[in-house]
Scaffold this motif. Structure first.
Motif, PDB file in Angstrom:
ATOM      1  N   ASN A 121      31.594  53.954  35.179  1.00  0.00           N
ATOM      2  CA  ASN A 121      31.272  55.193  34.468  1.00  0.00           C
ATOM      3  C   ASN A 121      32.480  55.676  33.655  1.00  0.00           C
ATOM      4  N   GLY A 122      33.186  54.749  33.074  1.00  0.00           N
ATOM      5  CA  GLY A 122      34.372  55.039  32.294  1.00  0.00           C
ATOM      6  C   GLY A 122      35.176  53.763  32.131  1.00  0.00           C
ATOM      7  N   LEU A 123      36.052  53.721  31.136  1.00  0.00           N
ATOM      8  CA  LEU A 123      36.739  52.482  30.798  1.00  0.00           C
ATOM      9  C   LEU A 123      37.714  52.010  31.864  1.00  0.00           C
ATOM     10  N   ASP A 124      38.221  52.938  32.694  1.00  0.00           N
ATOM     11  CA  ASP A 124      39.236  52.546  33.669  1.00  0.00           C
ATOM     12  C   ASP A 124      38.694  52.418  35.084  1.00  0.00           C
ATOM     13  N   ARG A 125      37.377  52.504  35.239  1.00  0.00           N
ATOM     14  CA  ARG A 125      36.787  52.484  36.573  1.00  0.00           C
ATOM     15  C   ARG A 125      36.747  51.068  37.145  1.00  0.00           C
ATOM     16  N   ALA A 126      36.636  50.987  38.463  1.00  0.00           N
ATOM     17  CA  ALA A 126      36.516  49.689  39.124  1.00  0.00           C
ATOM     18  C   ALA A 126      35.238  48.999  38.661  1.00  0.00           C
ATOM     19  N   ASP A 127      35.353  47.713  38.351  1.00  0.00           N
ATOM     20  CA  ASP A 127      34.212  46.973  37.818  1.00  0.00           C
ATOM     21  C   ASP A 127      33.597  46.023  38.837  1.00  0.00           C
ATOM     22  N   GLY A 288      45.702  45.468  36.592  1.00  0.00           N
ATOM     23  CA  GLY A 288      47.003  45.604  35.956  1.00  0.00           C
ATOM     24  C   GLY A 288      47.248  46.943  35.300  1.00  0.00           C
ATOM     25  N   LYS A 289      48.316  46.990  34.544  1.00  0.00           N
ATOM     26  CA  LYS A 289      48.751  48.235  33.920  1.00  0.00           C
ATOM     27  C   LYS A 289      47.867  48.563  32.718  1.00  0.00           C
ATOM     28  N   GLN A 290      48.005  49.799  32.245  1.00  0.00           N
ATOM     29  CA  GLN A 290      47.242  50.239  31.082  1.00  0.00           C
ATOM     30  C   GLN A 290      47.763  49.551  29.807  1.00  0.00           C
ATOM     31  N   PRO A 291      46.891  49.242  28.835  1.00  0.00           N
ATOM     32  CA  PRO A 291      45.435  49.320  28.964  1.00  0.00           C
ATOM     33  C   PRO A 291      44.889  48.145  29.783  1.00  0.00           C
ATOM     34  N   THR A 292      43.869  48.430  30.560  1.00  0.00           N
ATOM     35  CA  THR A 292      43.248  47.389  31.365  1.00  0.00           C
ATOM     36  C   THR A 292      42.440  46.447  30.473  1.00  0.00           C
ATOM     37  N   TRP A 293      41.914  45.392  31.076  1.00  0.00           N
ATOM     38  CA  TRP A 293      41.107  44.419  30.339  1.00  0.00           C
ATOM     39  C   TRP A 293      39.969  45.100  29.580  1.00  0.00           C
ATOM     40  N   ILE A 294      39.240  45.970  30.262  1.00  0.00           N
ATOM     41  CA  ILE A 294      38.077  46.601  29.642  1.00  0.00           C
ATOM     42  C   ILE A 294      38.517  47.608  28.582  1.00  0.00           C
ATOM     43  N   GLN A 295      39.565  48.361  28.857  1.00  0.00           N
ATOM     44  CA  GLN A 295      40.074  49.279  27.835  1.00  0.00           C
ATOM     45  C   GLN A 295      40.533  48.519  26.596  1.00  0.00           C
ATOM     46  N   GLN A 296      41.220  47.392  26.825  1.00  0.00           N
ATOM     47  CA  GLN A 296      41.775  46.620  25.711  1.00  0.00           C
ATOM     48  C   GLN A 296      40.675  46.098  24.785  1.00  0.00           C
TER      49      GLN A 296
END
Length: 304
Positions: A121-127, A288-296
């Motif tokens: 429910n957001g770009l940084d949430r657990a997938d 990992g650190k920001q940005p995460t895979w999904i954010q990137q």
């Protein structure tokens, strides 16, 4: 490792696999079933921690034996190593249940309908989400939708219509969890209702492509193609891309929440009052650190 396809590969069941093999299977197949594992929560937690960092450990509030909400894990105290807990059967958990202890709740999502949703429910949430059947769950089921299979089967013209198109989402739990307890709903929205964007076509960290189409959050496809929402919905939500798991005690189902959705199939209060699952969220691609895979990979549609 032994692997068996379920519903023509919508999910896979594996056995005799080590954590590395389980994680690889999850990345490649999206939905993985492990049959009749030990239900002691310390063992469940240890297994999931070997797949990826556990995200929801601060919500491990419940005593697994009584269901009493007796723990208040704090970030500053750190994650409790299940290997150091004195009794593996009493390691604290997050429960999904409508069962009561002295008139009080013993789990989350204890009432109402639990329709198609994902933990993402957001770009940084657990997938990643892991569910284990504990008690009263026999003859009950959860259904998963595998969008990697949706994408693989999608006609070229529909794929082209989805290319470089994103959805704007607004966190709306009342749509996919209608009738959930008021106290839980208030906790879920206490930090606000995030708005976020993801491309329709997503790729997990192993390179597997699928569709992220989370229609039960407020969902607006940003496109001039007026028929895309309906056409994509009709193609995506076909039974041939779904797997319904009927639990036996100890069964664990793992899912990649970037490329899948899931829903509870039975919402009768009498069933929910006796049904208990344990739930762990963890990170698969969002490491990992920001940005995460999904954010990137979603920077382009978030003006970054």
């Amino acid at each position: 490792m032994k692997l068996k396809k379920l519903n023509k590969g919508v999910a896979v069941e594996i056995e005799d696999a080590n954590p590395s093999e389980i994680l690889d299977a999850l990345k490649q197949h999206t939905i993985v079933v492990l049959k009749k594992l030990d239900t002691k929560p310390a063992y469940f937690t240890k297994l999931i921690s070997e797949l990826g960092p556990i995200a929801n450990w601060t919500q491990f509030m419940f005593d697994p034996l009584t269901g009493e909400e007796k723990y208040s894990p704090r970030v500053e105290d750190g994650f409790i190593d299940p290997n150091t807990w004195p009794d593996p059967a009493t390691y604290p958990v997050q429960r999904v249940s409508g069962e009561k202890f002295e008139g009080k709740r013993t789990g989350i999502f204890g009432s109402g309908v639990l329709d198609w949703h994902a933990n993402l429910n957001g770009l940084d949430r657990a997938d990643g989400v892991a569910l284990q059947g504990i008690k009263g769950c026999e003859d009950t089921s959860t259904t998963w939708l595998n969008t990697a299979m949706v994408y693989n089967d999608m006609p070229d013209d529909l794929k082209q219509r989805c290319e470089n198109i994103y959805c704007e989402y607004r966190y709306t739990p009342e749509k996919w969890a209608g009738g959930l307890p008021k106290a839980q709903f208030e906790k879920m929205v206490a930090k606000g209702r995030d708005t976020y964007r993801l491309w329709l076509i997503q790729k997990n960290i192993a390179g597997v492509k699928g569709i992220h189409f989370y229609t039960n959050n407020d969902c607006n496809i940003i496109t001039e193609d007026k028929k895309l929402y309906d056409d994509l919905y009709d193609f995506t939500f076909q039974e041939k891309y779904m797997y319904s798991h009927y639990y036996e005690i100890g069964d664990v189902v793992l899912s990649d929440q970037l490329l899948s959705l899931h829903k509870r199939d039975q919402n009768d209060p009498e069933i929910l009052e006796r049904r208990v699952l344990h739930r762990i969220t963890f990170k698969i691609s969002n490491l990992g650190k920001q940005p995460t895979w999904i954010q990137q990979q979603n920077k382009g549609c978030n003006n970054e």
